[in-house]
Design a protein around this motif. Structure first.
Motif, PDB file in Angstrom:
ATOM      1  N   SER A  29       0.759  -1.280   0.108  1.00  0.00           N
ATOM      2  CA  SER A  29      -0.038  -0.061   0.056  1.00  0.00           C
ATOM      3  C   SER A  29       0.820   1.366  -0.090  1.00  0.00           C
ATOM      4  O   SER A  29       2.110   1.304   0.315  1.00  0.00           O
ATOM      5  N   GLU A  30       0.105   2.235  -0.355  1.00  0.00           N
ATOM      6  CA  GLU A  30       0.791   3.606  -0.280  1.00  0.00           C
ATOM      7  C   GLU A  30       1.340   4.045   0.985  1.00  0.00           C
ATOM      8  O   GLU A  30       2.604   4.509   1.242  1.00  0.00           O
ATOM      9  N   SER A  31       0.761   3.861   2.078  1.00  0.00           N
ATOM     10  CA  SER A  31       1.129   3.874   3.450  1.00  0.00           C
ATOM     11  C   SER A  31       2.378   2.985   3.855  1.00  0.00           C
ATOM     12  O   SER A  31       3.191   3.599   4.464  1.00  0.00           O
ATOM     13  N   GLU A  32       2.372   2.022   3.382  1.00  0.00           N
ATOM     14  CA  GLU A  32       3.399   0.970   3.663  1.00  0.00           C
ATOM     15  C   GLU A  32       4.685   1.438   2.907  1.00  0.00           C
ATOM     16  O   GLU A  32       5.848   1.431   3.568  1.00  0.00           O
ATOM     17  N   THR A  33       4.490   1.921   1.603  1.00  0.00           N
ATOM     18  CA  THR A  33       5.468   2.370   1.016  1.00  0.00           C
ATOM     19  C   THR A  33       6.206   3.750   1.609  1.00  0.00           C
ATOM     20  O   THR A  33       7.345   3.689   1.673  1.00  0.00           O
ATOM     21  N   LEU A  37      10.284   4.052   2.958  1.00  0.00           N
ATOM     22  CA  LEU A  37      10.921   5.091   2.668  1.00  0.00           C
ATOM     23  C   LEU A  37      11.531   5.954   3.718  1.00  0.00           C
ATOM     24  O   LEU A  37      12.589   6.465   3.706  1.00  0.00           O
ATOM     25  N   GLU A  38      10.500   6.186   4.756  1.00  0.00           N
ATOM     26  CA  GLU A  38      10.995   6.996   5.816  1.00  0.00           C
ATOM     27  C   GLU A  38      12.173   6.095   6.772  1.00  0.00           C
ATOM     28  O   GLU A  38      13.026   7.004   7.101  1.00  0.00           O
TER      29      GLU A  38
END
Length: 52
Positions: A29-33, A37-38
């Protein structure tokens, strides 16, 4: 998720492409991505490592 992390460790150029949004992680998901990255950004800055 573990395989994704392993892949990014083996091929750090993919991390750069992911940051530039030129590639995406299928099934992530976008939040996992964003979290991935963070985490990599924090690890890299703490260790003084720069991804090319």
């Amino acid at each position: 998720m573990l395989k994704t992390i392993q892949l990014l460790n083996k091929q750090p150029q993919l991390l750069k492409l992911l940051k530039e949004e030129k590639v995406c992680l299928v099934g992530v998901s976008e939040s996992e991505t964003k979290s991935i990255l963070e985490t990599y950004s924090k690890d890299a800055s703490e260790l003084g490592v720069y991804w090319n």
